[in-house]
Design a protein around this motif. Structure first.
Motif, PDB file in Angstrom:
ATOM      1  N   PHE A 128       0.854  -1.221   0.044  1.00 46.04           N
ATOM      2  CA  PHE A 128      -0.058   0.083  -0.122  1.00 46.04           C
ATOM      3  C   PHE A 128       1.060   1.382   0.132  1.00 46.04           C
ATOM      4  CE2 PHE A 128      -2.168   3.566   2.217  1.00 46.04           C
ATOM      5  CZ  PHE A 128      -3.459   3.378   1.741  1.00 46.04           C
ATOM      6  N   GLU A 129       1.806   1.306   0.765  1.00 49.18           N
ATOM      7  CA  GLU A 129       2.681   2.454   0.744  1.00 49.18           C
ATOM      8  C   GLU A 129       3.583   2.690  -0.297  1.00 49.18           C
ATOM      9  OE1 GLU A 129       5.491   1.423   4.348  1.00 49.18           O
ATOM     10  OE2 GLU A 129       3.444   1.213   5.658  1.00 49.18           O
ATOM     11  N   GLN A 130       3.978   1.548  -0.961  1.00 48.73           N
ATOM     12  CA  GLN A 130       4.697   1.621  -2.426  1.00 48.73           C
ATOM     13  C   GLN A 130       3.675   2.325  -3.299  1.00 48.73           C
ATOM     14  OE1 GLN A 130       5.851  -2.694  -2.090  1.00 48.73           O
ATOM     15  NE2 GLN A 130       7.736  -1.812  -2.715  1.00 48.73           N
ATOM     16  N   VAL A 131       2.515   1.757  -3.381  1.00 47.76           N
ATOM     17  CA  VAL A 131       1.604   2.385  -4.383  1.00 47.76           C
ATOM     18  C   VAL A 131       1.541   3.993  -4.189  1.00 47.76           C
ATOM     19  CG1 VAL A 131      -0.708   2.284  -5.615  1.00 47.76           C
ATOM     20  CG2 VAL A 131       0.323   0.135  -4.700  1.00 47.76           C
ATOM     21  N   ILE A 132       1.214   4.349  -2.753  1.00 51.43           N
ATOM     22  CA  ILE A 132       0.956   5.659  -2.515  1.00 51.43           C
ATOM     23  C   ILE A 132       2.277   6.591  -2.951  1.00 51.43           C
ATOM     24  CG2 ILE A 132       0.426   7.190  -0.674  1.00 51.43           C
ATOM     25  CD1 ILE A 132      -1.873   5.589  -1.506  1.00 51.43           C
ATOM     26  N   GLU A 133       3.249   5.945  -2.462  1.00 52.44           N
ATOM     27  CA  GLU A 133       4.680   6.741  -3.044  1.00 52.44           C
ATOM     28  C   GLU A 133       4.857   6.925  -4.787  1.00 52.44           C
ATOM     29  OE1 GLU A 133       8.582   4.715  -2.154  1.00 52.44           O
ATOM     30  OE2 GLU A 133       7.688   5.056  -0.033  1.00 52.44           O
ATOM     31  N   ILE A 134       4.256   5.702  -5.271  1.00 50.04           N
ATOM     32  CA  ILE A 134       4.412   5.973  -6.860  1.00 50.04           C
ATOM     33  C   ILE A 134       3.295   7.226  -7.173  1.00 50.04           C
ATOM     34  CG2 ILE A 134       3.764   4.929  -9.184  1.00 50.04           C
ATOM     35  CD1 ILE A 134       5.067   2.595  -7.749  1.00 50.04           C
ATOM     36  N   MET A 135       2.077   6.875  -6.558  1.00 50.62           N
ATOM     37  CA  MET A 135       1.004   8.233  -6.887  1.00 50.62           C
ATOM     38  C   MET A 135       1.608   9.644  -6.534  1.00 50.62           C
ATOM     39  SD  MET A 135      -2.333   5.947  -5.763  1.00 50.62           S
ATOM     40  CE  MET A 135      -3.411   7.347  -5.771  1.00 50.62           C
ATOM     41  N   ASP A 136       2.067   9.552  -5.385  1.00 53.93           N
ATOM     42  CA  ASP A 136       2.892  11.045  -4.957  1.00 53.93           C
ATOM     43  C   ASP A 136       3.819  11.540  -5.977  1.00 53.93           C
ATOM     44  OD1 ASP A 136       1.456  10.911  -2.619  1.00 53.93           O
ATOM     45  OD2 ASP A 136       3.306  10.568  -1.156  1.00 53.93           O
ATOM     46  N   ALA A 137       4.540  10.701  -6.486  1.00 53.41           N
ATOM     47  CA  ALA A 137       5.508  11.065  -7.574  1.00 53.41           C
ATOM     48  C   ALA A 137       5.106  11.427  -8.718  1.00 53.41           C
ATOM     49  CB  ALA A 137       6.629   9.847  -7.479  1.00 53.41           C
ATOM     50  N   ARG A 138       3.834  10.717  -9.097  1.00 53.18           N
ATOM     51  CA  ARG A 138       3.087  11.102 -10.394  1.00 53.18           C
ATOM     52  C   ARG A 138       2.158  12.101 -10.168  1.00 53.18           C
ATOM     53  NH1 ARG A 138       3.239   5.690 -13.787  1.00 53.18           N
ATOM     54  NH2 ARG A 138       5.301   4.998 -13.099  1.00 53.18           N
ATOM     55  N   GLY A 139       2.081  12.643  -8.812  1.00 52.45           N
ATOM     56  CA  GLY A 139       0.985  13.916  -8.776  1.00 52.45           C
ATOM     57  C   GLY A 139      -0.485  13.130  -9.010  1.00 52.45           C
ATOM     58  N   ILE A 140      -0.552  11.988  -8.606  1.00 47.41           N
ATOM     59  CA  ILE A 140      -1.894  11.525  -8.533  1.00 47.41           C
ATOM     60  C   ILE A 140      -2.697  11.495  -7.143  1.00 47.41           C
ATOM     61  CG2 ILE A 140      -3.321   9.239  -9.102  1.00 47.41           C
ATOM     62  CD1 ILE A 140      -1.046   8.451 -11.358  1.00 47.41           C
ATOM     63  N   PRO A 141      -3.419  12.192  -6.883  1.00 47.50           N
ATOM     64  CA  PRO A 141      -4.049  12.423  -5.543  1.00 47.50           C
ATOM     65  C   PRO A 141      -4.944  11.165  -5.237  1.00 47.50           C
ATOM     66  CG  PRO A 141      -5.313  13.741  -7.095  1.00 47.50           C
ATOM     67  CD  PRO A 141      -4.450  13.314  -8.045  1.00 47.50           C
ATOM     68  N   TYR A 142      -4.743  10.685  -4.053  1.00 48.18           N
ATOM     69  CA  TYR A 142      -5.510   9.666  -3.662  1.00 48.18           C
ATOM     70  C   TYR A 142      -6.986  10.186  -3.350  1.00 48.18           C
ATOM     71  CZ  TYR A 142      -7.748   5.871  -1.457  1.00 48.18           C
ATOM     72  OH  TYR A 142      -8.749   4.780  -1.343  1.00 48.18           O
ATOM     73  N   GLN A 143      -7.887   9.434  -4.147  1.00 46.86           N
ATOM     74  CA  GLN A 143      -9.484   9.859  -3.935  1.00 46.86           C
ATOM     75  C   GLN A 143     -10.000   8.538  -3.959  1.00 46.86           C
ATOM     76  OE1 GLN A 143      -9.610  11.863  -7.927  1.00 46.86           O
ATOM     77  NE2 GLN A 143      -9.599  13.876  -6.777  1.00 46.86           N
ATOM     78  N   PRO A 144     -11.170   8.609  -3.217  1.00 45.58           N
ATOM     79  CA  PRO A 144     -11.939   7.178  -2.906  1.00 45.58           C
ATOM     80  C   PRO A 144     -12.490   6.791  -4.252  1.00 45.58           C
ATOM     81  CG  PRO A 144     -12.878   9.077  -1.765  1.00 45.58           C
ATOM     82  CD  PRO A 144     -11.726   9.415  -2.470  1.00 45.58           C
ATOM     83  N   LEU A 145     -12.451   5.474  -4.392  1.00 42.90           N
ATOM     84  CA  LEU A 145     -13.130   4.803  -5.699  1.00 42.90           C
ATOM     85  C   LEU A 145     -13.865   3.893  -5.068  1.00 42.90           C
ATOM     86  CD1 LEU A 145     -12.211   4.949  -8.714  1.00 42.90           C
ATOM     87  CD2 LEU A 145     -10.520   3.150  -8.511  1.00 42.90           C
ATOM     88  N   GLU A 146     -15.152   3.723  -6.094  1.00 39.35           N
ATOM     89  CA  GLU A 146     -16.170   2.790  -5.504  1.00 39.35           C
ATOM     90  C   GLU A 146     -15.433   1.440  -5.863  1.00 39.35           C
ATOM     91  OE1 GLU A 146     -20.295   1.299  -7.507  1.00 39.35           O
ATOM     92  OE2 GLU A 146     -19.701   3.428  -7.729  1.00 39.35           O
ATOM     93  N   ALA A 147     -15.692   0.396  -4.771  1.00 38.53           N
ATOM     94  CA  ALA A 147     -15.191  -0.920  -5.177  1.00 38.53           C
ATOM     95  C   ALA A 147     -15.635  -1.725  -6.449  1.00 38.53           C
ATOM     96  CB  ALA A 147     -15.342  -1.834  -3.854  1.00 38.53           C
ATOM     97  N   GLY A 148     -15.159  -2.612  -7.005  1.00 35.85           N
ATOM     98  CA  GLY A 148     -15.788  -3.215  -8.114  1.00 35.85           C
ATOM     99  C   GLY A 148     -16.483  -4.338  -7.619  1.00 35.85           C
ATOM    100  N   ARG A 149     -16.993  -5.305  -8.516  1.00 35.48           N
ATOM    101  CA  ARG A 149     -18.151  -6.158  -8.114  1.00 35.48           C
ATOM    102  C   ARG A 149     -17.207  -7.532  -7.720  1.00 35.48           C
ATOM    103  NH1 ARG A 149     -19.399  -8.272 -14.387  1.00 35.48           N
ATOM    104  NH2 ARG A 149     -17.436  -9.441 -14.524  1.00 35.48           N
ATOM    105  N   TYR A 150     -16.141  -7.647  -7.865  1.00 31.21           N
ATOM    106  CA  TYR A 150     -15.318  -8.729  -7.638  1.00 31.21           C
ATOM    107  C   TYR A 150     -15.211  -9.456  -6.672  1.00 31.21           C
ATOM    108  CZ  TYR A 150     -10.976 -11.999  -8.167  1.00 31.21           C
ATOM    109  OH  TYR A 150     -10.009 -12.984  -8.213  1.00 31.21           O
ATOM    110  N   ALA A 151     -14.684  -8.895  -5.527  1.00 32.11           N
ATOM    111  CA  ALA A 151     -14.765  -9.392  -4.183  1.00 32.11           C
ATOM    112  C   ALA A 151     -16.078  -9.668  -3.794  1.00 32.11           C
ATOM    113  CB  ALA A 151     -13.925  -8.665  -3.242  1.00 32.11           C
ATOM    114  N   LYS A 152     -16.881  -8.882  -3.805  1.00 32.55           N
ATOM    115  CA  LYS A 152     -18.426  -9.107  -3.277  1.00 32.55           C
ATOM    116  C   LYS A 152     -19.053 -10.360  -4.201  1.00 32.55           C
ATOM    117  CE  LYS A 152     -19.688  -4.576  -3.648  1.00 32.55           C
ATOM    118  NZ  LYS A 152     -20.509  -3.719  -4.614  1.00 32.55           N
ATOM    119  N   GLY A 153     -18.701 -10.347  -5.396  1.00 39.87           N
ATOM    120  CA  GLY A 153     -19.175 -11.584  -6.169  1.00 39.87           C
ATOM    121  C   GLY A 153     -18.707 -12.830  -5.752  1.00 39.87           C
TER     122      GLY A 153
END
Ligand SMILES: [Fe+2]
Ligand SMILES: [Fe+2]
Length: 255
Positions: A128-153
């Motif tokens: 998780f930390e690694q993904v956030i680091e990459i997003m930071d470096a790319r200027g992609i802000p963390y914004q919530p995202l609705e979960a997909g159908r997969y895990a629920k399904g």
């Protein structure tokens, strides 16, 4: 990682999964428009993976005091994702358990579940930390995202009486980890250098997570669970192959 090692990791995973990721999903994943969704959803998946493992330990293996310790461990991550509170020092808490967890009486496999899941949680938080680091470096802000159908399904395939629920959830965990591993490997060559390296670096732990879940399911069941593995595997492949209107890390074939 060498091609040969990657193949050795992937062979059992391809044998376990009933289908490979459709090429149409890869085509969608490499669209520049989808890069932010891919990374944000990936971050969510890593957090969800640690939360699910924590839930399993808390529900089946430890007493309330140990449960509290787990919740405290997750808090900085959950503060970030749900409350947008960021202290910027997730790292300081990576080994965030203040003391070893105490297995509760009456569940023979408590220690095995704790050992495998605590290691998994630690690794998922790190991912998780690694993904956030990459997003930071790319200027992609963390914004919530609705979960997909997969895990629920997949969870809908779990039986609703114990210990069957636990066994099925462990098998579902194995499928989610195996699919992630397969998907990282398949999409990696199409991504930029940094993401390619990062995704390949995740294969080893995701392959082990798949194996750990499966071993726990088999050990705790103490009987042949091949029919459950088959049923859940078929459901998983349906979710991966059926048209899906939403693009996510575990989404189906783009509709
Ligand atoms: Fe992970
Ligand atoms: Fe994992």
């Amino acid at each position: 990682m060498l091609r040969q090692e990657i193949n050795t990791l992937l062979t059992p995973i391809h044998g376990f999964l009933h289908c490979q990721t459709p090429d149409s999903w890869i085509d969608a994943a490499i669209q520049p428009d989808n890069q932010s969704i891919l990374l944000r959803d990936h971050a969510n998946c890593e957090l969800k993976a640690s939360q699910t493992a924590m839930w399993l330990i808390r529900k089946y293996a430890v007493d309330a005091a140990s449960g509290e310790q787990l919740l405290a461990w997750a808090k900085p991550y959950e503060d970030f994702v749900y409350r947008r509170i960021r202290d910027g020092i997730f790292h300081a808490r990576k080994n965030g358990l203040s003391a070893p967890l105490t297995p509760k009486a009456g569940f023979a496999h408590g220690q095995a579940l704790i050992d495998k899941m605590v290691r998994l949680i630690k690794e998922e938080f790190h991912h998780f930390e690694q993904v956030i680091e990459i997003m930071d470096a790319r200027g992609i802000p963390y914004q919530p995202l609705e979960a997909g159908r997969y895990a629920k399904g997949l969870m809908r395939a779990a039986r609703t009486h114990e210990p069957a629920t636990l066994i099925d959830k462990l098998i579902i965990g194995a499928y989610i980890e195996a699919r992630s591993c397969e998907r990282f490997a398949k999409v990696a060559p199409h991504l930029d250098d940094e993401l390619q390296k990062f995704y390949i670096s995740l294969l080893r732990s995701e392959a082990r997570h798949y194996q750990d879940y499966l071993t726990l399911a088999e050990t705790i069941a103490g009987e042949d669970i091949r029919d459950r593995i088959q049923t859940i595997g078929e459901r998983e492949a349906e979710l991966i192959q059926a048209p899906d209107s939403q693009f996510r890390f575990h989404s189906g074939a783009p509709a």
